[in-house]
Design a protein around this motif. Structure first.
Motif, PDB file in Angstrom:
ATOM      1  N   ILE A  11      37.261  55.166  30.311  1.00  0.00           N
ATOM      2  CA  ILE A  11      37.303  53.722  29.580  1.00  0.00           C
ATOM      3  C   ILE A  11      38.420  52.926  30.300  1.00  0.00           C
ATOM      4  CG2 ILE A  11      37.996  52.662  27.320  1.00  0.00           C
ATOM      5  CD1 ILE A  11      35.140  54.644  27.129  1.00  0.00           C
ATOM      6  N   ILE A  12      37.794  51.786  30.652  1.00  0.00           N
ATOM      7  CA  ILE A  12      38.681  50.773  31.312  1.00  0.00           C
ATOM      8  C   ILE A  12      38.924  49.698  30.418  1.00  0.00           C
ATOM      9  CG2 ILE A  12      39.318  49.514  33.401  1.00  0.00           C
ATOM     10  CD1 ILE A  12      37.321  51.636  34.947  1.00  0.00           C
ATOM     11  N   CYS A  13      39.848  49.343  29.869  1.00  0.00           N
ATOM     12  CA  CYS A  13      40.135  48.009  29.105  1.00  0.00           C
ATOM     13  C   CYS A  13      40.653  47.276  30.044  1.00  0.00           C
ATOM     14  CB  CYS A  13      41.169  48.461  27.970  1.00  0.00           C
ATOM     15  SG  CYS A  13      40.730  49.741  27.022  1.00  0.00           S
ATOM     16  N   THR A  14      40.353  45.908  29.708  1.00  0.00           N
ATOM     17  CA  THR A  14      40.710  44.926  30.929  1.00  0.00           C
ATOM     18  C   THR A  14      40.614  43.386  30.231  1.00  0.00           C
ATOM     19  OG1 THR A  14      40.457  43.880  33.074  1.00  0.00           O
ATOM     20  CG2 THR A  14      38.359  44.344  31.949  1.00  0.00           C
ATOM     21  N   ARG A  15      41.677  42.678  30.551  1.00  0.00           N
ATOM     22  CA  ARG A  15      41.731  41.264  30.349  1.00  0.00           C
ATOM     23  C   ARG A  15      41.791  40.237  31.327  1.00  0.00           C
ATOM     24  NH1 ARG A  15      42.502  38.252  25.033  1.00  0.00           N
ATOM     25  NH2 ARG A  15      43.507  36.103  25.758  1.00  0.00           N
ATOM     26  N   ASN A  16      41.143  39.432  31.839  1.00  0.00           N
ATOM     27  CA  ASN A  16      41.626  38.586  32.993  1.00  0.00           C
ATOM     28  C   ASN A  16      42.244  39.226  34.491  1.00  0.00           C
ATOM     29  OD1 ASN A  16      40.404  36.295  31.756  1.00  0.00           O
ATOM     30  ND2 ASN A  16      42.409  35.840  30.484  1.00  0.00           N
ATOM     31  N   ARG A  17      41.558  40.464  34.616  1.00  0.00           N
ATOM     32  CA  ARG A  17      42.286  41.210  35.992  1.00  0.00           C
ATOM     33  C   ARG A  17      41.128  41.622  36.871  1.00  0.00           C
ATOM     34  NH1 ARG A  17      47.717  42.976  34.915  1.00  0.00           N
ATOM     35  NH2 ARG A  17      47.240  44.785  36.073  1.00  0.00           N
ATOM     36  N   ALA A  18      39.913  40.605  36.858  1.00  0.00           N
ATOM     37  CA  ALA A  18      38.950  40.968  37.611  1.00  0.00           C
ATOM     38  C   ALA A  18      39.305  41.388  39.083  1.00  0.00           C
ATOM     39  CB  ALA A  18      37.844  39.704  37.609  1.00  0.00           C
ATOM     40  N   ARG A  19      40.516  40.554  39.563  1.00  0.00           N
ATOM     41  CA  ARG A  19      40.919  40.859  40.801  1.00  0.00           C
ATOM     42  C   ARG A  19      41.135  42.302  41.143  1.00  0.00           C
ATOM     43  NH1 ARG A  19      44.692  38.258  38.281  1.00  0.00           N
ATOM     44  NH2 ARG A  19      46.950  38.868  38.244  1.00  0.00           N
ATOM     45  N   TYR A  20      41.718  43.042  40.264  1.00  0.00           N
ATOM     46  CA  TYR A  20      41.975  44.379  40.447  1.00  0.00           C
ATOM     47  C   TYR A  20      40.896  45.344  39.996  1.00  0.00           C
ATOM     48  CZ  TYR A  20      46.804  42.562  39.916  1.00  0.00           C
ATOM     49  OH  TYR A  20      47.868  41.875  40.301  1.00  0.00           O
ATOM     50  N   LEU A  21      40.155  44.936  38.943  1.00  0.00           N
ATOM     51  CA  LEU A  21      38.941  45.765  38.413  1.00  0.00           C
ATOM     52  C   LEU A  21      37.890  46.404  39.609  1.00  0.00           C
ATOM     53  CD1 LEU A  21      37.877  47.020  35.992  1.00  0.00           C
ATOM     54  CD2 LEU A  21      36.637  44.949  35.523  1.00  0.00           C
ATOM     55  N   ALA A  22      37.504  45.391  40.524  1.00  0.00           N
ATOM     56  CA  ALA A  22      36.706  46.061  41.850  1.00  0.00           C
ATOM     57  C   ALA A  22      37.087  47.137  42.261  1.00  0.00           C
ATOM     58  CB  ALA A  22      36.500  44.963  42.383  1.00  0.00           C
ATOM     59  N   SER A  23      38.256  47.299  42.650  1.00  0.00           N
ATOM     60  CA  SER A  23      39.066  48.363  43.304  1.00  0.00           C
ATOM     61  C   SER A  23      39.158  49.596  42.460  1.00  0.00           C
ATOM     62  CB  SER A  23      40.556  48.040  43.821  1.00  0.00           C
ATOM     63  OG  SER A  23      40.370  47.075  44.841  1.00  0.00           O
TER      64      SER A  23
END
Length: 114
Positions: A11-23
């Protein structure tokens, strides 16, 4: 929902961090862990950036089972609970959206948990 006895849910929770999410997603997809032994759920906690597109690109690559889940109510605990509700695995592992999982990360969890 049926939970497989030896299946892991990342589970990866995110908010406005697309720049990190790909890696982050790349580090999970390249674990060398059997793809039929885990799934990845990205819980978007109200992003206004390109987060859905990052998840969709990874899904189209077909390297692992990855699904986008929207949770509009802000809060990490709310996002994590949404991830758990959407998980199929017998065990849930949380990974921060700006983290890069080291090689062998999933295998180490699997050995420890099962």
């Amino acid at each position: 929902m049926t939970r497989n006895d030896r299946y892991l849910s990342v589970i990866i929770c995110t908010r406005n961090r697309a720049r990190y999410l790909a890696s982050c997603l790349d580090s999970v997809a390249t674990q060398g862990f059997p793809v039929d032994h885990f799934e990845t759920r990205v819980v978007d906690n109200g992003s206004t950036d390109g987060t859905p597109g990052v998840v969709e690109r990874e899904r189209r690559r077909g390297r692992m089972s990855v699904r986008y889940v929207s949770e509009p109510t802000p809060g990490l605990s709310i996002a994590r609970n949404t991830g758990v509700r959407n998980a199929k695995g017998a065990a849930v592992i949380f990974l921060d959206d700006d983290a890069v999982a080291l090689p062998g990360w999933l295998a180490a969890y699997s050995r420890r948990l099962f």
